[in-house]
Enzyme design. Structure first.
Site, short mmCIF file in Angstrom:
data_model
loop_
_atom_site.label_atom_id
_atom_site.label_comp_id
_atom_site.label_asym_id
_atom_site.label_seq_id
_atom_site.Cartn_x
_atom_site.Cartn_y
_atom_site.Cartn_z
N PHE A 114 78.74 47.01 54.50
CA PHE A 114 79.77 46.05 54.12
C PHE A 114 79.53 44.66 54.67
O PHE A 114 80.06 43.67 54.14
CB PHE A 114 81.15 46.54 54.60
CG PHE A 114 81.34 46.47 56.10
CD1 PHE A 114 81.74 45.30 56.72
CD2 PHE A 114 81.13 47.59 56.89
CE1 PHE A 114 81.91 45.23 58.10
CE2 PHE A 114 81.30 47.54 58.27
CZ PHE A 114 81.70 46.35 58.88
N LYS A 130 73.73 51.23 45.73
CA LYS A 130 75.03 51.76 46.16
C LYS A 130 75.53 50.87 47.28
O LYS A 130 75.22 51.08 48.44
CB LYS A 130 74.91 53.21 46.62
CG LYS A 130 76.18 54.06 46.43
CD LYS A 130 77.43 53.53 47.10
CE LYS A 130 77.42 53.71 48.60
NZ LYS A 130 78.72 53.23 49.22
N GLU A 158 81.73 50.29 49.50
CA GLU A 158 82.95 50.30 48.70
C GLU A 158 84.02 49.35 49.25
O GLU A 158 85.02 49.08 48.58
CB GLU A 158 83.53 51.73 48.62
CG GLU A 158 84.06 52.29 49.93
CD GLU A 158 83.00 52.85 50.86
OE1 GLU A 158 83.37 53.51 51.85
OE2 GLU A 158 81.78 52.62 50.59
N SER A 164 74.68 52.14 60.08
CA SER A 164 74.74 52.65 61.44
C SER A 164 73.64 53.67 61.68
O SER A 164 73.14 54.31 60.75
CB SER A 164 76.11 53.28 61.71
OG SER A 164 76.24 54.48 60.97
N CYS A 192 74.22 43.28 62.33
CA CYS A 192 73.33 44.08 63.17
C CYS A 192 72.44 43.22 64.06
O CYS A 192 71.84 43.73 64.99
CB CYS A 192 72.48 45.01 62.31
SG CYS A 192 71.30 44.16 61.24
N GLU A 210 77.39 50.70 69.76
CA GLU A 210 77.36 49.53 68.88
C GLU A 210 78.80 49.24 68.45
O GLU A 210 79.34 49.92 67.59
CB GLU A 210 76.47 49.77 67.66
CG GLU A 210 76.36 48.53 66.78
CD GLU A 210 75.59 48.78 65.48
OE1 GLU A 210 75.02 47.81 64.95
OE2 GLU A 210 75.57 49.93 65.01
#
Length: 499
Positions: A150, A174, A177, A227, A282, A384
């Protein structure tokens, strides 16, 4: 008014009825702004089938044709970058300028991919034996899939699909969402650029869509960013199903500050890299490692800068930092503050009640936060957090700091701030991390180099974009040829052109 986002399959929006849908939120207000269709088995099969059907024609398209489409796509995205940035800001929450910067960085990969005629040149050796020549060629794999997070709904997909498509593959994306609209807009621009139907497809959804792609026999390669736990799952599942995989996982990026540094420069960098995009990236600096005796002075300078940051809605031009992407994520990030204090850290700056431009209005707000005197045993250090929480660790020496950074299980990015060239060179040589910045807090490489970390930050052998990306999306074929008789094609005085 709420928006409805659906899949893009075979060059057009999906016209079927979704069995499941999810809500899309406006993080600045907390309201539901739209819905997004979730893909099941039928939609996954349809998208992969469209990509598979389009592959032979696109694989055989001349390199000049592919480059032309890439150039047109690049120009269209550039022309619409403001529109795409607004879509990102509305669904993710990041400020418009940050979203526009994301689109610009994604475009750099598209620009790199425009050079595909040069990038796909193979090798040739003449007369390896008597009248025998040998050469190598790079060929596409087939249907490739990308599963993206995201936090960068335009840039991270563009790390993948421009190179994959330029190499002659077809692609199924993909995206997250949580912020799906940018990916569909990119699909529309691909179509406008002249990309054949089915070469680029978009599937929305959750784990059902992900696992459908990972298990699908016609998907030949999978790229993932997210992740570390999910990266492990993607790598293990896709590899077990015989697919080529690059899975980029999480990070805990350290910024080492040596005593000889310009502390104003270091403080600027720590705040910028720690709180940009609300820390939801990240490559964010999440740990500042201050070598004594600079810790207290550096902390004071960080405090001064944080006090001046303006938190507000992404579409407010005064805002420097927006909300987090969902309420659940905001609450999870905030939970590390009490946890850190309970484990012995000092809550130097508490961002849980920020002064939001225009009022909070129910949004998913967490302001810049700093935990000081953090140690490696604390959850705030080990996990994280993926939010605007900066941890400050104190060490007594360069050697202690180096040992700390290299011992961390993550190895995505790191930075050193110093005026000592010898220390910087030693650091870049010895540190166990994949991307290193020297007085650069976020060392994301340019598109013609490759992006990716080490250790638990990468599963697979290939990094994203650059030449590693080209090699990931192609396979090498070696040809040995002997031609006994010369051929004659007749006279043609016309100007030679590519097909």
């Amino acid at each position: 008014m709420t928006t409805h986002v659906t899949h893009w399959i075979g060059g057009k929006p999906f016209d079927g009825e979704a069995a499941r849908r999810g809500d899309v939120y406006e993080p600045a207000s907390g309201r539901v702004a739209g819905t997004v269709d979730f893909a099941g088995r039928e939609e996954v099969d349809a998208a992969v089938a469209a990509a598979k059907a389009a592959f032979p024609g696109w694989r055989d398209a001349p390199l000049s044709r592919r480059a032309q489409v890439l150039f047109r796509f690049r120009e269209l995205v550039s022309a619409h970058r403001g529109e795409i940035a607004r879509l990102i800001s509305a669904e993710h929450g990041k400020v418009i300028s940050d979203a526009a910067g994301e689109v610009a960085r994604g475009l750099e990969v598209a620009e790199f991919a425009c050079g595909i005629p040069h990038l796909l040149k193979g090798g040739f050796s003449e007369n390896v034996s008597t009248r025998v020549d040998a050469y190598s060629i790079l060929q596409p794999l087939g249907v490739a899939a990308g599963i993206t997070p995201f936090n960068f709904p335009a840039m991270v997909p563009m790390w993948m699909f421009p190179v994959a498509i330029a190499c002659g593959n077809t692609f199924v994306l993909k995206p997250s969402e949580k912020d799906p609209s940018a990916s569909v807009r990119l699909a529309e621009l691909w179509a406008e650029a002249g990309l054949p139907d089915g070469v680029f497809n978009v599937l929305h959804g959750d784990r059902a869509a992900v696992d459908g792609l990972l298990h699908h026999p016609d998907v030949k390669a999978v790229s993932f960013v997210g992740s570390t736990p999910i990266a492990r799952h993607v790598y293990a599942t896709a590899a077990a199903n015989g697919k080529r995989v690059q899975a980029l996982g999480g990070a805990k990026n350290h910024m080492l500050v040596l005593p000889d540094v310009d502390l104003d420069l270091a403080a600027d960098a720590a705040v910028s890299a720690g709180f940009g995009s609300a820390g939801e990236r990240c490559m964010a600096i999440s740990v500042v490692v201050a070598v004594d005796p600079v810790g207290d002075e550096l902390m004071a300078k960080i405090r001064e800068r944080v006090a001046k940051l303006r938190v507000g809605p992404g579409d407010d031009p005064r805002s420097e930092m927006g909300p987090l992407v969902t309420r659940a994520h905001r609450d999870k990030v905030a939970s590390y503050l009490d946890g850190g204090v309970a484990q012995g850290a000092t809550l130097a700056i508490d961002g849980r009640d920020p002064d939001v431009l225009g009022g909070a209005n129910g949004g998913f707000w967490l302001g810049p936060t700093v935990l000081d005197h953090v140690t490696p045993e604390m959850d705030a250090y080990k996990d994280e957090i993926f939010g605007p929480v900066l941890s400050v660790v104190r060490t007594g020496s360069y050697e202690e700091a180096m040992e700390l950074i290299s011992a961390n299980p993550y190895g995505n990015g790191t930075a050193i701030f110093t005026n000592d060239g010898g220390a910087a060179r030693r650091f870049q040589n010895e540190v166990e991390v994949g991307m290193v910045g020297v007085n650069v807090p976020i060392p994301v490489p340019m598109a013609y180099y490759s992006f990716g970390g080490w250790k638990d930050s990468l599963f697979g052998d290939s990094h994203a974009h650059g030449m590693e990306g080209v090699h990931f999306y192609t396979r090498t074929k070696a040809v040995t040829a002997r031609w006994l008789d010369p051929s004659h094609g007749g006279v043609n005085l016309g100007f030679p052109t590519s097909g």
